[in-house]
Design an enzyme around this catalytic site. Structure first.
Site, PDB file in Angstrom:
ATOM      1  N   GLU A  85      -8.972   1.334  -2.539  1.00 11.71           N
ATOM      2  CA  GLU A  85      -9.139   1.510  -1.095  1.00 11.71           C
ATOM      3  C   GLU A  85     -10.520   2.095  -0.805  1.00 11.71           C
ATOM      4  O   GLU A  85     -10.719   3.304  -0.878  1.00 11.71           O
ATOM      5  CB  GLU A  85      -8.045   2.412  -0.522  1.00 11.71           C
ATOM      6  CG  GLU A  85      -8.089   2.469   0.993  1.00 11.71           C
ATOM      7  CD  GLU A  85      -6.920   3.219   1.601  1.00 11.71           C
ATOM      8  OE1 GLU A  85      -6.637   2.999   2.784  1.00 11.71           O
ATOM      9  OE2 GLU A  85      -6.286   4.027   0.885  1.00 11.71           O
ATOM     10  N   HIS A 120     -13.443   1.877   3.885  1.00  5.85           N
ATOM     11  CA  HIS A 120     -12.392   2.744   4.409  1.00  5.85           C
ATOM     12  C   HIS A 120     -12.842   3.140   5.809  1.00  5.85           C
ATOM     13  O   HIS A 120     -13.163   2.280   6.626  1.00  5.85           O
ATOM     14  CB  HIS A 120     -12.132   3.939   3.487  1.00  5.85           C
ATOM     15  CG  HIS A 120     -10.894   4.706   3.866  1.00  5.85           C
ATOM     16  ND1 HIS A 120     -10.938   5.948   4.449  1.00  5.85           N
ATOM     17  CD2 HIS A 120      -9.585   4.389   3.782  1.00  5.85           C
ATOM     18  CE1 HIS A 120      -9.710   6.364   4.708  1.00  5.85           C
ATOM     19  NE2 HIS A 120      -8.866   5.433   4.313  1.00  5.85           N
ATOM     20  N   ASP A 149       0.366   5.486  -1.175  1.00  6.72           N
ATOM     21  CA  ASP A 149      -0.612   6.492  -1.604  1.00  6.72           C
ATOM     22  C   ASP A 149      -0.011   7.601  -2.466  1.00  6.72           C
ATOM     23  O   ASP A 149      -0.588   8.694  -2.545  1.00  6.72           O
ATOM     24  CB  ASP A 149      -1.277   7.121  -0.380  1.00  6.72           C
ATOM     25  CG  ASP A 149      -2.368   6.252   0.218  1.00  6.72           C
ATOM     26  OD1 ASP A 149      -3.352   5.982  -0.488  1.00  6.72           O
ATOM     27  OD2 ASP A 149      -2.231   5.820   1.372  1.00  6.72           O
ATOM     28  N   HIS A 185      -9.046  -1.850   7.379  1.00  6.33           N
ATOM     29  CA  HIS A 185     -10.128  -0.873   7.593  1.00  6.33           C
ATOM     30  C   HIS A 185     -11.461  -1.477   7.996  1.00  6.33           C
ATOM     31  O   HIS A 185     -12.353  -0.733   8.418  1.00  6.33           O
ATOM     32  CB  HIS A 185     -10.358   0.034   6.372  1.00  6.33           C
ATOM     33  CG  HIS A 185      -9.337   1.100   6.186  1.00  6.33           C
ATOM     34  ND1 HIS A 185      -9.273   2.214   6.994  1.00  6.33           N
ATOM     35  CD2 HIS A 185      -8.313   1.220   5.298  1.00  6.33           C
ATOM     36  CE1 HIS A 185      -8.253   2.968   6.596  1.00  6.33           C
ATOM     37  NE2 HIS A 185      -7.665   2.394   5.577  1.00  6.33           N
ATOM     38  N   HIS A 190      -2.538  -3.127   4.670  1.00  6.52           N
ATOM     39  CA  HIS A 190      -1.772  -2.205   5.525  1.00  6.52           C
ATOM     40  C   HIS A 190      -2.417  -2.141   6.913  1.00  6.52           C
ATOM     41  O   HIS A 190      -3.147  -1.230   7.237  1.00  6.52           O
ATOM     42  CB  HIS A 190      -1.643  -0.814   4.889  1.00  6.52           C
ATOM     43  CG  HIS A 190      -2.925  -0.110   4.582  1.00  6.52           C
ATOM     44  ND1 HIS A 190      -3.949  -0.665   3.851  1.00  6.52           N
ATOM     45  CD2 HIS A 190      -3.368   1.142   4.903  1.00  6.52           C
ATOM     46  CE1 HIS A 190      -4.943   0.190   3.732  1.00  6.52           C
ATOM     47  NE2 HIS A 190      -4.627   1.299   4.379  1.00  6.52           N
ATOM     48  N   HIS A 210       0.834  -1.207   0.000  1.00  2.00           N
ATOM     49  CA  HIS A 210       0.000   0.000   0.000  1.00  2.00           C
ATOM     50  C   HIS A 210       0.866   1.254   0.000  1.00  2.00           C
ATOM     51  O   HIS A 210       1.595   1.514   0.951  1.00  2.00           O
ATOM     52  CB  HIS A 210      -0.887   0.003   1.244  1.00  2.00           C
ATOM     53  CG  HIS A 210      -2.012   0.977   1.179  1.00  2.00           C
ATOM     54  ND1 HIS A 210      -3.252   0.656   0.684  1.00  2.00           N
ATOM     55  CD2 HIS A 210      -2.096   2.268   1.555  1.00  2.00           C
ATOM     56  CE1 HIS A 210      -4.051   1.708   0.756  1.00  2.00           C
ATOM     57  NE2 HIS A 210      -3.369   2.707   1.282  1.00  2.00           N
ATOM     58  N   ASP A 236       2.186   2.081   3.838  1.00  4.47           N
ATOM     59  CA  ASP A 236       1.301   3.254   3.808  1.00  4.47           C
ATOM     60  C   ASP A 236       2.081   4.548   3.607  1.00  4.47           C
ATOM     61  O   ASP A 236       1.704   5.610   4.107  1.00  4.47           O
ATOM     62  CB  ASP A 236       0.438   3.354   5.067  1.00  4.47           C
ATOM     63  CG  ASP A 236      -0.874   4.103   4.820  1.00  4.47           C
ATOM     64  OD1 ASP A 236      -1.107   4.541   3.673  1.00  4.47           O
ATOM     65  OD2 ASP A 236      -1.649   4.280   5.762  1.00  4.47           O
TER      66      ASP A 236
END
Length: 417
Positions: A147, A174, A42, A215, A236, A40, A344
């Site tokens: 995600e 999420h 971003d 999540h 993650h 993961h 992350d």
């Protein structure tokens, strides 16, 4: 006496430095043969927010640590030995489902433009064999992970289109509970997955898309593992027994990972890996709420008060040892075959000391080797476990090739069927 103690400590540090360097060099040699696959990152969202969604707007070939807030660039990916990267196509849970679907497709486009901007470095991958082939060619396999299940707008047709566009996992929620799955950080509504949510998981199995349970609530984790014929992943997440954040994976789930066959990709988010940081974050949030309530209509006063509180209560720091503790706990409870890495990077404002960017992986692996991890252990953690999961997911999809796509849908009133 003090002088003797200082000399002894200095001697230990001097002796430890060459050993750490040797372990890092050994880790780098392992990563030449085994692709390190991070679950993961971003960066696509960071490009959207800061650089107008343009991968050409920032020189990603340079080391950007000193000049930007980015955790990721090509120089540091190379230094970190990253061989495969799941680029997260995140969009906020505050968007409506239709807005989220549009923004997710735009994020997928960003990943493809990022790869196209640096074809000598990145290559799109959709299978485990792709990752290994691309890694052997000296490039970084680039995969797409969605995600937030709200992006499919309650449509299995859209789910199929996202898969066709290259997405190879989807995080079921999420931060907010969806119309078919409960989130770990929102009020539960369904007690896990509702019937449509179970259909989402089954269709992901048919397509060959990994079910990502980062999540989601513990009940959703259990439901998804019960329904899915393929192993699940946590792209993650860390261990709740070590740091009591609801985003982490409880031991009740870790104990089921061996039977499921999946993998928990440990994340580096400070509030998820350090109980001290988590407690400080909670105290800061409470103080923020208190000051807001004491100063209605006066955000300047509330902000000043919070700044004063933070000056009197400096934020604690997480470190590599905290992350090592989570990796070790997942291994101890779930087994060596069920642990991976999902940093992350570029999805958080701060990172643990020693893990400030994607170049830090050899340092982390060296710390594990210093704790007794073998080369075979490191290979599994770095990428072999995730490759095994992907191959099993692909095999389940191949077995289902003759099945018709699901036409399940939520009723117009949003209630489950």
């Amino acid at each position: 006496m003090i002088r003797a103690l200082l000399l002894s400590t200095a001697a230990l540090l001097t002796a430890a430095a060459p050993a750490a360097a040797q372990d890092e060099a050994a880790a780098r040699r392992i990563l030449e043969r085994t692709p390190l696959i991070d679950g993961h990152n971003d960066l696509p969202w960071a490009l959207r927010q800061v650089y107008g969604n343009d991968p050409h707007a920032v020189d990603l070939t340079a080391n950007l640590e000193a000049t930007t807030r980015l955790h990721t660039d090509i120089a540091r990916l190379r230094a970190g030995g990253v061989g495969g990267q799941f680029w997260s196509v995140y969009v906020p849970a505050s968007l409506t489902p239709v807005e989220a679907a549009k923004a997710t497709f735009e994020q997928i486009d960003t990943v493809k433009r990022l790869v196209g901007a640096h074809p000598d470095v990145f290559e799109l991958a959709t299978t485990a064999d792709d990752i290994q082939r691309i890694h052997r060619r000296g490039r970084i396999a680039s995969l797409i992970g969605m995600e937030g299940g709200y992006s499919i707008a309650d449509s299995l047709g859209l789910l199929r289109e996202f898969h066709d566009a290259g997405a190879r996992y989807m995080t079921l929620t999420h931060s907010a509970t969806t119309s078919w799955a409960d989130s770990a950080t929102d009020a539960p509504k369904w007690g896990g997955l509702n019937p449509f949510g179970e259909e989402v998981v089954r269709e992901m199995n048919r397509l060959g898309m990994m079910v990502d349970l980062s999540h989601v609530s513990e009940e959703t984790m259990m439901d998804a593992m019960r329904v899915s014929e393929a192993p699940v992943i946590f792209s993650h997440s860390s261990a709740r027994a070590v740091t009591g954040h609801p985003r982490n994976v409880p031991d009740s789930v870790l104990r089921q990972m061996a039977g499921d066959g999946g993998v928990v990709m440990v994340t580096f988010v400070p509030g998820f890996v350090s109980e001290t940081v988590r407690a400080w974050n909670a105290a800061r949030s409470a103080e923020d709420a208190r000051l807001t309530s004491l100063n209605p209509g006066d955000p300047v006063a509330a902000t000043a008060g919070l700044q004063a509180w933070m000056a009197a209560n400096p934020a604690p720091r997480a470190g590599i040892a905290d992350v090592v503790a989570h990796i070790q706990h997942v291994r101890d409870v779930a087994g060596i075959d069920h642990v991976g890495l999902g940093g992350d990077f570029d999805g958080v404002g701060s990172l643990p000391d020693g893990l400030a960017g994607v170049d830090a992986y050899p340092r982390l692996l060296a710390a594990l080797m210093a704790n007794g991890w073998s080369e075979a252990d490191i290979r599994k953690l770095a990428g072999e476990n995730l490759l095994r999961v992907m191959r099993r997911v692909e095999a389940v999809a191949a077995d289902k090739r003759g099945e018709r796509p699901s036409l399940a849908a939520l009723p117009a009133d949003g209630a489950p069927e």
